[in-house]
Enzyme design. Structure first.
Site, PDB file in Angstrom:
ATOM      1  N   ILE A 154       4.642  -2.655  13.485  1.00  0.00           N
ATOM      2  CA  ILE A 154       5.427  -1.579  12.889  1.00  0.00           C
ATOM      3  C   ILE A 154       4.506  -0.473  12.383  1.00  0.00           C
ATOM      4  O   ILE A 154       3.579  -0.732  11.608  1.00  0.00           O
ATOM      5  CB  ILE A 154       6.305  -2.105  11.733  1.00  0.00           C
ATOM      6  CG1 ILE A 154       7.203  -3.235  12.225  1.00  0.00           C
ATOM      7  CG2 ILE A 154       7.143  -0.973  11.133  1.00  0.00           C
ATOM      8  CD1 ILE A 154       7.977  -3.931  11.123  1.00  0.00           C
ATOM      9  N   GLY A 184      -3.418   0.888  10.023  1.00  0.00           N
ATOM     10  CA  GLY A 184      -2.685  -0.107   9.244  1.00  0.00           C
ATOM     11  C   GLY A 184      -1.188   0.111   9.260  1.00  0.00           C
ATOM     12  O   GLY A 184      -0.686   1.144   9.677  1.00  0.00           O
ATOM     13  N   SER A 185      -0.460  -0.861   8.775  1.00  0.00           N
ATOM     14  CA  SER A 185       0.988  -0.789   8.694  1.00  0.00           C
ATOM     15  C   SER A 185       1.526  -2.177   8.399  1.00  0.00           C
ATOM     16  O   SER A 185       1.186  -2.762   7.380  1.00  0.00           O
ATOM     17  CB  SER A 185       1.598  -0.234   9.980  1.00  0.00           C
ATOM     18  OG  SER A 185       2.976  -0.034   9.785  1.00  0.00           O
ATOM     19  N   ARG A 186       2.326  -2.737   9.348  1.00  0.00           N
ATOM     20  CA  ARG A 186       2.914  -4.051   9.115  1.00  0.00           C
ATOM     21  C   ARG A 186       3.091  -4.781  10.439  1.00  0.00           C
ATOM     22  O   ARG A 186       3.365  -4.167  11.466  1.00  0.00           O
ATOM     23  CB  ARG A 186       4.284  -3.892   8.431  1.00  0.00           C
ATOM     24  CG  ARG A 186       4.737  -5.141   7.721  1.00  0.00           C
ATOM     25  CD  ARG A 186       6.058  -4.897   7.021  1.00  0.00           C
ATOM     26  NE  ARG A 186       7.191  -5.315   7.829  1.00  0.00           N
ATOM     27  CZ  ARG A 186       8.435  -4.865   7.668  1.00  0.00           C
ATOM     28  NH1 ARG A 186       8.697  -3.959   6.757  1.00  0.00           N
ATOM     29  NH2 ARG A 186       9.402  -5.313   8.434  1.00  0.00           N
TER      30      ARG A 186
END
Length: 215
Positions: A154, A184-186
């Protein structure tokens, strides 16, 4: 399948595939400003922030070699467990938040065959917000010994580009690099019904090392 196909020595670090559109211009700017800094005060003033930014990019896009840990399901991402949520179909979703300081390369949680890699357009809300459920994403499905495993990369407010490394139909080893989320993120992984979670909210994870499921 063996746990790892790394050929470089453990502990060595390389630059992640897919980093060049961001990294090369930054490093080039830093190099040019450093060369010209001896003759130009303006170039010298630019050299400091340019070099700092280049060093930051090198850190963000690091891709360390790792010895893949044993376990049925291992973490696909470096980060912190953000949530553990039972799903309506009996699966359990484990969401891992990746900060800009984490390694951004994601790895296969199990050995198997990639049956689907689907890009889903969406927004770019910070990944720790509930609204991030509608963010830009890449949805992966793997045919594994546990059946179908779904993993979702995500995008967030800063991470606006997801770079898959392998296409549909590829056979992957557990812990193999499969993609990059820039900055970065999820990453979410859905454990099949009957598979218990062996991590807790707030726990740090390391891709290819931290075991997600319980024996």
């Amino acid at each position: 399948m063996p746990h790892s196909q790394n050929t470089a020595p453990r502990g060595s670090v390389r630059i992640a595939r897919g980093a060049s559109p961001w990294l090369l211009p930054t490093v080039a700017t830093a190099a040019v400003s450093l060369v010209r800094s001896r003759r130009s005060k303006r170039a010298a003033a630019l050299a400091v922030p340019a070099t700092a930014l280049a060093a930051g990019m090198l850190w963000f896009f690091r891709d360390p070699e790792r010895e893949i840990a044993p376990g049925r399901v291992i973490s696909p991402a470096d980060g912190v467990v953000q949530s553990i949520m039972p799903w309506k179909d009996g699966r359990t979703r484990v969401a891992i938040f990746m900060s800009p300081l984490n390694v951004h390369v994601n790895r296969a949680p199990l050995a198997g065959t990639v049956t689907s890699v689907e890009h889903v357009p969406g927004g770019f809300v910070p990944a720790f917000n509930k609204e991030s459920e509608n963010n830009e994403r890449v949805v992966w499905h793997f045919d594994t010994e546990l059946g179908d495993i779904e993993m979702v990369q995500i995008a967030g407010a800063v991470a606006r580009r997801i770079v898959p490394y392998v296409p549909q139909g590829t056979k992957v080893e557990q812990g193999e690099r499969i993609g990059l989320i820039r900055f970065g993120s999820r990453v979410d992984i859905y454990l099949p019904e009957g598979v218990e979670v062996d991590v807790e909210v707030g726990q740090p994870t390391t891709a290819g090392v931290t075991r997600i499921d319980r024996v």
